[in-house]
Design a protein around this motif. Structure first.
Motif, PDB file in Angstrom:
ATOM      1  N   HIS A 167       0.831  -1.216   0.000  1.00 44.40           N
ATOM      2  CA  HIS A 167       0.000   0.000   0.000  1.00 44.40           C
ATOM      3  C   HIS A 167       0.862   1.261   0.000  1.00 44.40           C
ATOM      4  O   HIS A 167       0.492   2.258   0.631  1.00 44.40           O
ATOM      5  CB  HIS A 167      -0.955   0.032   1.201  1.00 44.40           C
ATOM      6  CG  HIS A 167      -1.873  -1.140   1.263  1.00 44.40           C
ATOM      7  ND1 HIS A 167      -2.587  -1.467   2.386  1.00 44.40           N
ATOM      8  CD2 HIS A 167      -2.197  -2.087   0.348  1.00 44.40           C
ATOM      9  CE1 HIS A 167      -3.309  -2.540   2.168  1.00 44.40           C
ATOM     10  NE2 HIS A 167      -3.083  -2.940   0.939  1.00 44.40           N
ATOM     11  N   HIS A 168       1.984   1.239  -0.660  1.00 44.81           N
ATOM     12  CA  HIS A 168       2.823   2.442  -0.734  1.00 44.81           C
ATOM     13  C   HIS A 168       2.398   3.276  -1.940  1.00 44.81           C
ATOM     14  O   HIS A 168       2.359   2.783  -3.062  1.00 44.81           O
ATOM     15  CB  HIS A 168       4.295   2.057  -0.806  1.00 44.81           C
ATOM     16  CG  HIS A 168       4.719   1.202   0.350  1.00 44.81           C
ATOM     17  ND1 HIS A 168       4.762   1.677   1.640  1.00 44.81           N
ATOM     18  CD2 HIS A 168       5.065  -0.106   0.424  1.00 44.81           C
ATOM     19  CE1 HIS A 168       5.135   0.710   2.455  1.00 44.81           C
ATOM     20  NE2 HIS A 168       5.322  -0.385   1.747  1.00 44.81           N
ATOM     21  N   GLY A 169       2.091   4.538  -1.666  1.00 45.02           N
ATOM     22  CA  GLY A 169       1.466   5.366  -2.685  1.00 45.02           C
ATOM     23  C   GLY A 169       2.420   5.828  -3.770  1.00 45.02           C
ATOM     24  O   GLY A 169       3.638   5.877  -3.590  1.00 45.02           O
ATOM     25  N   ILE A 170       1.855   6.189  -4.926  1.00 43.13           N
ATOM     26  CA  ILE A 170       2.591   6.850  -6.000  1.00 43.13           C
ATOM     27  C   ILE A 170       1.786   8.065  -6.435  1.00 43.13           C
ATOM     28  O   ILE A 170       0.564   8.109  -6.269  1.00 43.13           O
ATOM     29  CB  ILE A 170       2.854   5.925  -7.199  1.00 43.13           C
ATOM     30  CG1 ILE A 170       1.526   5.454  -7.817  1.00 43.13           C
ATOM     31  CG2 ILE A 170       3.714   4.737  -6.802  1.00 43.13           C
ATOM     32  CD1 ILE A 170       1.716   4.724  -9.128  1.00 43.13           C
ATOM     33  N   ALA A 171       2.482   9.047  -6.975  1.00 45.81           N
ATOM     34  CA  ALA A 171       1.822  10.258  -7.456  1.00 45.81           C
ATOM     35  C   ALA A 171       2.508  10.721  -8.727  1.00 45.81           C
ATOM     36  O   ALA A 171       3.724  10.546  -8.899  1.00 45.81           O
ATOM     37  CB  ALA A 171       1.876  11.358  -6.397  1.00 45.81           C
ATOM     38  N   VAL A 172       1.737  11.324  -9.621  1.00 43.43           N
ATOM     39  CA  VAL A 172       2.247  11.804 -10.903  1.00 43.43           C
ATOM     40  C   VAL A 172       1.990  13.298 -11.000  1.00 43.43           C
ATOM     41  O   VAL A 172       0.888  13.783 -10.691  1.00 43.43           O
ATOM     42  CB  VAL A 172       1.579  11.067 -12.077  1.00 43.43           C
ATOM     43  CG1 VAL A 172       2.039  11.653 -13.412  1.00 43.43           C
ATOM     44  CG2 VAL A 172       1.892   9.573 -12.020  1.00 43.43           C
ATOM     45  N   GLY A 173       2.995  14.055 -11.425  1.00 42.43           N
ATOM     46  CA  GLY A 173       2.851  15.490 -11.625  1.00 42.43           C
ATOM     47  C   GLY A 173       4.127  16.087 -12.175  1.00 42.43           C
ATOM     48  O   GLY A 173       5.208  15.505 -12.039  1.00 42.43           O
ATOM     49  N   GLY A 185       6.365   6.192  -2.984  1.00 44.62           N
ATOM     50  CA  GLY A 185       6.608   5.895  -1.585  1.00 44.62           C
ATOM     51  C   GLY A 185       7.200   4.508  -1.422  1.00 44.62           C
ATOM     52  O   GLY A 185       7.003   3.629  -2.276  1.00 44.62           O
ATOM     53  N   GLN A 186       7.922   4.297  -0.311  1.00 44.35           N
ATOM     54  CA  GLN A 186       8.566   3.009  -0.063  1.00 44.35           C
ATOM     55  C   GLN A 186       8.343   2.563   1.387  1.00 44.35           C
ATOM     56  O   GLN A 186       7.878   3.340   2.232  1.00 44.35           O
ATOM     57  CB  GLN A 186      10.062   3.102  -0.359  1.00 44.35           C
ATOM     58  CG  GLN A 186      10.417   3.337  -1.814  1.00 44.35           C
ATOM     59  CD  GLN A 186      11.586   2.479  -2.257  1.00 44.35           C
ATOM     60  OE1 GLN A 186      11.463   1.267  -2.363  1.00 44.35           O
ATOM     61  NE2 GLN A 186      12.720   3.129  -2.502  1.00 44.35           N
ATOM     62  N   THR A 199      -2.567  12.235  12.553  1.00 39.23           N
ATOM     63  CA  THR A 199      -3.942  11.774  12.439  1.00 39.23           C
ATOM     64  C   THR A 199      -4.004  10.259  12.319  1.00 39.23           C
ATOM     65  O   THR A 199      -3.755   9.701  11.263  1.00 39.23           O
ATOM     66  CB  THR A 199      -4.655  12.401  11.218  1.00 39.23           C
ATOM     67  OG1 THR A 199      -5.897  11.739  10.994  1.00 39.23           O
ATOM     68  CG2 THR A 199      -3.817  12.311   9.963  1.00 39.23           C
ATOM     69  N   GLY A 200      -4.324   9.572  13.412  1.00 43.27           N
ATOM     70  CA  GLY A 200      -4.635   8.146  13.406  1.00 43.27           C
ATOM     71  C   GLY A 200      -3.648   7.304  12.635  1.00 43.27           C
ATOM     72  O   GLY A 200      -2.428   7.368  12.841  1.00 43.27           O
ATOM     73  N   ASP A 201      -4.178   6.482  11.739  1.00 43.52           N
ATOM     74  CA  ASP A 201      -3.386   5.600  10.883  1.00 43.52           C
ATOM     75  C   ASP A 201      -3.691   5.956   9.436  1.00 43.52           C
ATOM     76  O   ASP A 201      -4.388   5.226   8.732  1.00 43.52           O
ATOM     77  CB  ASP A 201      -3.730   4.138  11.176  1.00 43.52           C
ATOM     78  CG  ASP A 201      -2.856   3.174  10.394  1.00 43.52           C
ATOM     79  OD1 ASP A 201      -1.737   3.561  10.012  1.00 43.52           O
ATOM     80  OD2 ASP A 201      -3.304   2.040  10.152  1.00 43.52           O
ATOM     81  N   PRO A 202      -3.205   7.106   8.954  1.00 41.75           N
ATOM     82  CA  PRO A 202      -3.631   7.620   7.644  1.00 41.75           C
ATOM     83  C   PRO A 202      -3.201   6.718   6.501  1.00 41.75           C
ATOM     84  O   PRO A 202      -2.181   6.046   6.548  1.00 41.75           O
ATOM     85  CB  PRO A 202      -2.935   8.988   7.563  1.00 41.75           C
ATOM     86  CG  PRO A 202      -1.769   8.876   8.483  1.00 41.75           C
ATOM     87  CD  PRO A 202      -2.205   7.971   9.592  1.00 41.75           C
ATOM     88  N   GLY A 203      -4.026   6.730   5.454  1.00 42.56           N
ATOM     89  CA  GLY A 203      -3.740   5.920   4.271  1.00 42.56           C
ATOM     90  C   GLY A 203      -3.766   6.774   3.019  1.00 42.56           C
ATOM     91  O   GLY A 203      -2.965   7.678   2.854  1.00 42.56           O
ATOM     92  N   SER A 204      -4.725   6.516   2.136  1.00 44.31           N
ATOM     93  CA  SER A 204      -4.757   7.234   0.865  1.00 44.31           C
ATOM     94  C   SER A 204      -5.312   8.645   1.042  1.00 44.31           C
ATOM     95  O   SER A 204      -5.999   8.952   2.023  1.00 44.31           O
ATOM     96  CB  SER A 204      -5.573   6.467  -0.164  1.00 44.31           C
ATOM     97  OG  SER A 204      -6.925   6.394   0.211  1.00 44.31           O
ATOM     98  N   LEU A 205      -5.024   9.493   0.069  1.00 49.78           N
ATOM     99  CA  LEU A 205      -5.378  10.902   0.106  1.00 49.78           C
ATOM    100  C   LEU A 205      -6.185  11.273  -1.132  1.00 49.78           C
ATOM    101  O   LEU A 205      -5.984  10.706  -2.205  1.00 49.78           O
ATOM    102  CB  LEU A 205      -4.117  11.776   0.146  1.00 49.78           C
ATOM    103  CG  LEU A 205      -3.089  11.486   1.236  1.00 49.78           C
ATOM    104  CD1 LEU A 205      -1.757  12.168   0.899  1.00 49.78           C
ATOM    105  CD2 LEU A 205      -3.604  11.975   2.582  1.00 49.78           C
ATOM    106  N   SER A 206      -7.069  12.234  -0.983  1.00 51.52           N
ATOM    107  CA  SER A 206      -7.757  12.823  -2.135  1.00 51.52           C
ATOM    108  C   SER A 206      -8.035  14.288  -1.823  1.00 51.52           C
ATOM    109  O   SER A 206      -8.209  14.659  -0.657  1.00 51.52           O
ATOM    110  CB  SER A 206      -9.058  12.084  -2.447  1.00 51.52           C
ATOM    111  OG  SER A 206      -9.920  12.084  -1.334  1.00 51.52           O
ATOM    112  N   VAL A 207      -8.065  15.125  -2.850  1.00 51.57           N
ATOM    113  CA  VAL A 207      -8.218  16.565  -2.632  1.00 51.57           C
ATOM    114  C   VAL A 207      -9.333  17.137  -3.502  1.00 51.57           C
ATOM    115  O   VAL A 207      -9.626  16.626  -4.585  1.00 51.57           O
ATOM    116  CB  VAL A 207      -6.907  17.325  -2.930  1.00 51.57           C
ATOM    117  CG1 VAL A 207      -5.797  16.907  -1.978  1.00 51.57           C
ATOM    118  CG2 VAL A 207      -6.464  17.133  -4.374  1.00 51.57           C
TER     119      VAL A 207
END
Length: 462
Positions: free
Chosen positions: A238-244, A257-258, A333-341
């Motif tokens: 569950h390690h995130g990736i982002a493109v920009g 993320g790793q 904040t708690g046990d955060p996971g995925s993000l959306s904006v």
């Protein structure tokens, strides 16, 4: 208990403790049937090889089959480059019998792929409906796609397959198809001079970047075997990736993320399509376990800033426009996971919704399909000047908010000018929060979009 009148019987329950050498009968059957379906898939990859002789080991001589590709369709989705069609009126067409008739049904199904290359076929058993002494009925998903001169073509279908079982060394024995009936069918036609819209170019993109081969390719299990336990290399990934475009050169870059103990990577895209790692120079080679990440413009200065979930903290980093990042604030904040904006309150800046799945190692859902004891999701309002305020309670998003969430998606679903929120939950029903001027109400039940658990992702429509 007397057997059902149709002669079928329940799948026997095996005590794995007292009879460890005995497998579930359904598992043994599935393995035998999947082997046959794999052979059929390989045959369908080369439609010209479909003959009654090539099918002889997979089917009984008097195999019965319906049409496998309908003659009538209606368009379910259409754009300039893509059409999705659903098959109609195929259940009233009767059936044919014999291996040659079945081969002919497969050949007719394959006609749209006559000029295609790189055909790939796949089957998946999705249910074992009945088990009798010599017969098994299953539903099977069939998928096949191939490249054509002007684009690509894909078939998606559901078959009901009835199998004959011939006694053998195990309880499944040998299986052969006795009857195939089409239950659902759709096909996708995509127009593109390059064939498939998407092709795997991973090796080409990363060919000059050693960190990809050294760190990303080995996988979680490899790194868990090497790292000390306290680093927390979780088995779930569950390690995130982002493109920009972080350096404003017009090319999209990739942030990955790793696990804890491995530095996150920022791969800048080069003009030739390859990438180069610049995480250290950019100041984003973070060593904490990283899950959700986003590259978005948080301060309205026209460059991509970074949000990263590090352990139990969300870190916000400002981009100077040339891919150099500075930490501006951090929110626990708690046990955060995925993000959306999204700009949920219409004030001109992006606010952040954070899903908190729950403690995977120390707790479990109270009810598998309707749990509400996971981590609490959080809405962080962007008040400018790198200030983010938890407004979950006052916005109405604390309702049905602990359902072991995996992902969330923003969209104006009711076309009233503000952004609504859909949340996909693993062990609870999904949420659809309607936004009414910054105040949210969960309307998933009346909208008919709750589902029953196992929600893994959510995608914003485009």
């Amino acid at each position: 208990m007397d057997p059902p009148p149709d002669g079928s019987q329940d799948i026997p329950v095996v005590d794995a403790v007292n009879d460890s050498d005995t497998e579930w009968e359904s598992e043994q059957f599935s393995a035998a049937a999947e082997s046959q379906l794999k052979q059929l898939g390989q045959l369908l990859d080369d439609p010209g090889a479909i003959t009654s002789d090539s099918l002889s080991s997979m089917v009984v001589p008097d195999v019965e089959s319906t049409t496998l590709r309908p003659r009538e369709f209606d368009d379910r989705f259409r754009t300039v480059s893509m059409t999705v069609r659903r098959g109609l009126n195929f259940r009233s067409g009767g059936s044919s019998r014999g291996a040659e008739a079945f081969a002919e049904s497969l050949r007719k199904m394959s006609e749209p792929l006559a000029d295609a290359g790189r055909i790939h076929s796949k089957f998946k058993i999705i249910s074992v409906q009945t088990i009798a002494a010599s017969e098994v009925s299953t539903d099977v998903i069939f998928q096949r796609a191939g490249e054509q001169p002007g684009g690509s073509f894909q078939q998606d279908a559901v078959w009901n397959c009835i199998w004959n079982r011939i006694p053998g060394e195990n309880s499944a024995g040998t299986v052969q198809l006795r009857q195939v009936s089409l239950l659902e069918y759709k096909e996708v036609l995509q127009s593109s001079p390059e064939g498939h819209t998407f092709s795997d170019c991973t090796e080409s993109v990363f060919r000059n970047e050693p960190t990809f081969r050294q760190q990303l390719l080995p996988g979680i299990d490899y790194w868990r075997s090497l790292f000390q336990k306290q680093y927390g290399v979780y088995p779930f990934g569950h390690h995130g990736i982002a493109v920009g475009d972080v350096n404003n050169d017009g090319l999209d870059d990739l942030y990955a993320g790793q696990p804890a103990g491995l530095p996150n990577r920022l791969y800048l895209q080069n003009a030739d399509g390859t990438v180069t790692d610049a995480a250290a120079d950019a100041g984003v080679d973070l060593l904490n376990r990283t899950r959700g990440v986003l590259l978005v413009d948080l301060d309205n200065d026209a460059d991509q800033d970074l949000i990263a979930v590090l352990e139990q903290v969300i870190v916000f980093m400002e981009n100077d426009g040339a891919a150099h990042f500075t930490e501006m604030c951090a929110v626990p904040t708690g046990d955060p996971g995925s993000l959306s904006v999204a700009d949920y309150d219409g004030d001109g800046d992006l606010d952040v919704y954070v899903v908190n799945y729950g403690d995977r190692l120390r707790s479990a859902p109270d009810v598998y399909h309707d749990a509400n004891n996971g981590g609490a999701n959080v809405l962080l309002r962007n008040d400018g000047n790198w200030t983010f305020v938890d407004v979950t309670e006052e916005s109405g998003l604390a309702v049905n908010n602990r359902r072991w969430s995996f992902a969330a998606s923003w969209e104006d679903f009711d076309d009233d000018g503000d952004m609504d929120l859909y949340v996909a939950n693993d062990f609870g029903r999904n949420n659809l929060y309607r936004n009414d001027h910054g105040r949210f109400t969960d309307i998933a039940p009346e909208a008919g979009v709750e589902d029953m658990a196992a929600g893994m992702s959510a995608l914003t429509p485009v």
